[in-house]
Write a protein that holds these residues in place. Sequence first.
Motif, PDB file in Angstrom:
ATOM      1  N   ARG A  91       2.438  11.238  -5.134  1.00  0.00           N
ATOM      2  CA  ARG A  91       1.087  10.748  -5.111  1.00  0.00           C
ATOM      3  C   ARG A  91       0.795   9.303  -4.891  1.00  0.00           C
ATOM      4  NH1 ARG A  91       0.709  14.657  -9.377  1.00  0.00           N
ATOM      5  NH2 ARG A  91      -0.071  16.626  -8.875  1.00  0.00           N
ATOM      6  N   ALA A  92       1.629   8.500  -5.010  1.00  0.00           N
ATOM      7  CA  ALA A  92       1.614   6.977  -5.170  1.00  0.00           C
ATOM      8  C   ALA A  92       1.309   6.428  -3.686  1.00  0.00           C
ATOM      9  CB  ALA A  92       2.714   6.205  -5.809  1.00  0.00           C
ATOM     10  N   HIS A 149      -5.911  10.257   0.845  1.00  0.00           N
ATOM     11  CA  HIS A 149      -5.394  11.532   0.434  1.00  0.00           C
ATOM     12  C   HIS A 149      -4.019  11.680   0.149  1.00  0.00           C
ATOM     13  CE1 HIS A 149      -9.483  13.576   0.679  1.00  0.00           C
ATOM     14  NE2 HIS A 149      -9.634  12.599   1.850  1.00  0.00           N
ATOM     15  N   ILE A 150      -3.418  11.771  -0.992  1.00  0.00           N
ATOM     16  CA  ILE A 150      -2.021  11.790  -1.409  1.00  0.00           C
ATOM     17  C   ILE A 150      -1.881  12.807  -2.116  1.00  0.00           C
ATOM     18  CG2 ILE A 150       0.015  10.538  -2.056  1.00  0.00           C
ATOM     19  CD1 ILE A 150      -1.332   8.076  -1.344  1.00  0.00           C
ATOM     20  N   GLY A 151      -1.337  13.811  -1.864  1.00  0.00           N
ATOM     21  CA  GLY A 151      -1.163  14.975  -2.889  1.00  0.00           C
ATOM     22  C   GLY A 151      -2.259  15.750  -3.139  1.00  0.00           C
ATOM     23  N   ASP A 152      -2.735  16.015  -4.239  1.00  0.00           N
ATOM     24  CA  ASP A 152      -3.951  16.657  -4.694  1.00  0.00           C
ATOM     25  C   ASP A 152      -4.991  15.454  -5.410  1.00  0.00           C
ATOM     26  OD1 ASP A 152      -2.110  19.453  -5.785  1.00  0.00           O
ATOM     27  OD2 ASP A 152      -3.049  19.112  -3.869  1.00  0.00           O
ATOM     28  N   VAL A 153      -4.494  14.169  -5.188  1.00  0.00           N
ATOM     29  CA  VAL A 153      -5.239  13.190  -5.853  1.00  0.00           C
ATOM     30  C   VAL A 153      -5.900  12.283  -4.621  1.00  0.00           C
ATOM     31  CG1 VAL A 153      -5.255  11.464  -7.403  1.00  0.00           C
ATOM     32  CG2 VAL A 153      -4.004  13.549  -7.919  1.00  0.00           C
ATOM     33  N   GLN A 154      -7.127  11.787  -4.984  1.00  0.00           N
ATOM     34  CA  GLN A 154      -7.679  10.850  -4.137  1.00  0.00           C
ATOM     35  C   GLN A 154      -7.470   9.399  -4.881  1.00  0.00           C
ATOM     36  OE1 GLN A 154     -11.512  11.953  -2.681  1.00  0.00           O
ATOM     37  NE2 GLN A 154     -10.953  12.780  -0.891  1.00  0.00           N
ATOM     38  N   ILE A 155      -7.049   8.480  -4.188  1.00  0.00           N
ATOM     39  CA  ILE A 155      -6.867   7.130  -4.542  1.00  0.00           C
ATOM     40  C   ILE A 155      -7.797   6.248  -3.940  1.00  0.00           C
ATOM     41  CG2 ILE A 155      -5.626   5.098  -5.372  1.00  0.00           C
ATOM     42  CD1 ILE A 155      -3.268   7.236  -5.939  1.00  0.00           C
ATOM     43  N   GLU A 185       2.444  -6.447  -6.471  1.00  0.00           N
ATOM     44  CA  GLU A 185       2.989  -6.215  -7.735  1.00  0.00           C
ATOM     45  C   GLU A 185       1.903  -5.798  -8.836  1.00  0.00           C
ATOM     46  OE1 GLU A 185       6.106  -5.260  -8.553  1.00  0.00           O
ATOM     47  OE2 GLU A 185       6.428  -5.284  -6.222  1.00  0.00           O
ATOM     48  N   ARG A 186       0.930  -6.875  -8.842  1.00  0.00           N
ATOM     49  CA  ARG A 186      -0.047  -6.662  -9.879  1.00  0.00           C
ATOM     50  C   ARG A 186      -0.829  -5.382  -9.535  1.00  0.00           C
ATOM     51  NH1 ARG A 186      -3.235  -9.751 -13.183  1.00  0.00           N
ATOM     52  NH2 ARG A 186      -1.205 -10.876 -13.405  1.00  0.00           N
ATOM     53  N   ALA A 187      -1.265  -4.796  -8.395  1.00  0.00           N
ATOM     54  CA  ALA A 187      -1.847  -3.577  -8.019  1.00  0.00           C
ATOM     55  C   ALA A 187      -1.087  -2.324  -8.396  1.00  0.00           C
ATOM     56  CB  ALA A 187      -1.731  -3.431  -6.472  1.00  0.00           C
ATOM     57  N   ARG A 188       0.296  -2.407  -8.327  1.00  0.00           N
ATOM     58  CA  ARG A 188       1.079  -1.442  -8.794  1.00  0.00           C
ATOM     59  C   ARG A 188       0.762  -1.231 -10.363  1.00  0.00           C
ATOM     60  NH1 ARG A 188       5.650  -0.371  -5.599  1.00  0.00           N
ATOM     61  NH2 ARG A 188       6.836   0.547  -7.158  1.00  0.00           N
ATOM     62  N   CYS A 189       0.584  -2.202 -11.107  1.00  0.00           N
ATOM     63  CA  CYS A 189       0.286  -2.323 -12.484  1.00  0.00           C
ATOM     64  C   CYS A 189      -0.964  -1.479 -12.943  1.00  0.00           C
ATOM     65  CB  CYS A 189       0.277  -3.559 -13.182  1.00  0.00           C
ATOM     66  SG  CYS A 189       1.857  -4.371 -13.299  1.00  0.00           S
ATOM     67  N   TYR A 190      -1.953  -1.593 -11.858  1.00  0.00           N
ATOM     68  CA  TYR A 190      -3.409  -1.180 -11.915  1.00  0.00           C
ATOM     69  C   TYR A 190      -3.035   0.402 -11.714  1.00  0.00           C
ATOM     70  CZ  TYR A 190      -5.164  -5.652 -11.377  1.00  0.00           C
ATOM     71  OH  TYR A 190      -5.482  -7.194 -11.482  1.00  0.00           O
ATOM     72  N   LEU A 191      -2.165   0.802 -11.016  1.00  0.00           N
ATOM     73  CA  LEU A 191      -1.797   2.301 -10.842  1.00  0.00           C
ATOM     74  C   LEU A 191      -0.473   2.733 -11.309  1.00  0.00           C
ATOM     75  CD1 LEU A 191      -3.068   2.356  -6.897  1.00  0.00           C
ATOM     76  CD2 LEU A 191      -4.429   3.046  -8.864  1.00  0.00           C
ATOM     77  N   SER A 192      -0.411   2.363 -12.458  1.00  0.00           N
ATOM     78  CA  SER A 192       0.758   2.659 -13.224  1.00  0.00           C
ATOM     79  C   SER A 192       0.981   4.080 -13.265  1.00  0.00           C
ATOM     80  CB  SER A 192       1.044   1.842 -14.637  1.00  0.00           C
ATOM     81  OG  SER A 192      -0.215   2.243 -15.424  1.00  0.00           O
ATOM     82  N   ASP A 193      -0.099   4.768 -13.454  1.00  0.00           N
ATOM     83  CA  ASP A 193       0.100   6.368 -13.709  1.00  0.00           C
ATOM     84  C   ASP A 193       0.834   6.983 -12.605  1.00  0.00           C
ATOM     85  OD1 ASP A 193      -1.195   6.134 -16.135  1.00  0.00           O
ATOM     86  OD2 ASP A 193      -3.048   6.785 -15.351  1.00  0.00           O
ATOM     87  N   VAL A 194       0.755   6.408 -11.399  1.00  0.00           N
ATOM     88  CA  VAL A 194       1.495   7.067 -10.263  1.00  0.00           C
ATOM     89  C   VAL A 194       2.684   6.431  -9.725  1.00  0.00           C
ATOM     90  CG1 VAL A 194      -0.732   8.331  -9.108  1.00  0.00           C
ATOM     91  CG2 VAL A 194      -0.203   6.001  -8.555  1.00  0.00           C
ATOM     92  N   PHE A 195       2.858   4.971 -10.052  1.00  0.00           N
ATOM     93  CA  PHE A 195       3.813   4.270  -9.675  1.00  0.00           C
ATOM     94  C   PHE A 195       5.081   4.346 -10.835  1.00  0.00           C
ATOM     95  CE2 PHE A 195       1.135   2.161  -6.564  1.00  0.00           C
ATOM     96  CZ  PHE A 195       1.888   2.165  -5.619  1.00  0.00           C
ATOM     97  N   ASP A 196       4.766   4.615 -12.067  1.00  0.00           N
ATOM     98  CA  ASP A 196       6.005   4.296 -13.022  1.00  0.00           C
ATOM     99  C   ASP A 196       6.338   5.678 -13.784  1.00  0.00           C
ATOM    100  OD1 ASP A 196       6.033   1.756 -12.266  1.00  0.00           O
ATOM    101  OD2 ASP A 196       4.583   1.125 -13.837  1.00  0.00           O
ATOM    102  N   THR A 197       5.660   6.835 -13.434  1.00  0.00           N
ATOM    103  CA  THR A 197       5.579   8.166 -14.154  1.00  0.00           C
ATOM    104  C   THR A 197       6.281   9.189 -13.106  1.00  0.00           C
ATOM    105  OG1 THR A 197       3.666   8.900 -14.027  1.00  0.00           O
ATOM    106  CG2 THR A 197       3.912   7.298 -15.858  1.00  0.00           C
ATOM    107  N   PRO A 198       6.973  10.085 -13.869  1.00  0.00           N
ATOM    108  CA  PRO A 198       7.505  11.316 -13.100  1.00  0.00           C
ATOM    109  C   PRO A 198       6.133  11.957 -12.709  1.00  0.00           C
ATOM    110  CG  PRO A 198       8.466  11.111 -15.179  1.00  0.00           C
ATOM    111  CD  PRO A 198       7.534  10.092 -15.279  1.00  0.00           C
ATOM    112  N   THR A 199       6.675  12.708 -11.273  1.00  0.00           N
ATOM    113  CA  THR A 199       5.470  13.343 -10.459  1.00  0.00           C
ATOM    114  C   THR A 199       4.520  14.244 -11.362  1.00  0.00           C
ATOM    115  OG1 THR A 199       6.989  13.092  -8.560  1.00  0.00           O
ATOM    116  CG2 THR A 199       5.072  14.525  -8.554  1.00  0.00           C
TER     117      THR A 199
END
Length: 280
Positions: A17-18, A256-262, A231-245
């Motif tokens: 979803r990232a 629209h990415i997967g079932d989540v809207q970012i 790179e800072r933006a990736r930290c703000y969205l660490s839930d989708v960038f750094d964790t398993p799906t």
Amino acid sequence: MVVGIDVTHPSPGSSSRAPSIAGMVASIDRWLGQWPAVLRVQAGARQEMVTDLSDMLKSRLQLWKTKGNHQSLPQNILYGKVINEELPQLRKACTEMYPASDQKRGLPHFTIVIVGKRHHTRFYPTQEANADRTGNPKPGTIVDRVITEARNWDYFLQAHAALQGTARPGHYVVVLDEIFRARHAETLPPGFDNIADVLEDFTRSLCYVYGRTTKAVSLCTPAYYADIVCERARCYLSDVFDTPTQSVEPSLAGSHIGDVQIENKDVRIHDKLKNTMSYI
């Protein structure tokens, strides 16, 4: 005004979803000391073309007038990265921001340079006197002939001194120039032999205004800053960038990415910091 832009994409370990995120920085005055940034979520994952480029540039132009205390918008814009679809967005932003009198004069002038940092080109000095302490060419080495493109304007710049190992130069490709050829076509500044030297020396100088060090860095500062912003933006969205799906909760609310809207609000900086270099 000097502008840098970069796009960060989901890595192999990111959630499906990232999104991809675009970051833009721009100087606000002639001193090149302040580079406020803006972030935008892309319309889809791994999309390189910046979808909100026009609005991003308009926000930087507004800062040029307000934060930089200028009476008018910049006559020349040096832009750090572009693909074919992006130039019309830049033109559109300027059409909406610049008065008719400036547009009749053809303002603003654009120079667009693509900066490549992931390549395998390396240079080695042929004489010991031309080497630094690590055996690399001395900082400030520019290669713009023999191995470069015959029909295009590109050059390699090794602006920095490597701490260890072999230094990697930046590869700069000029895809549009409305500033340097026009300004210096007849009269070159003292010490320069041709028009290409003016832009190449300016690029080298930009490597010395990086805020984290007093020495030159390997990549010109606006491109470097844009990379840090992403790179800072990736930290703000660490839930989708750094964790398993499967561990990502649909709490982020764009694209629209997967079932989540970012949305852009998920990478929005606090109002008290948004026009500063908080990312540095």
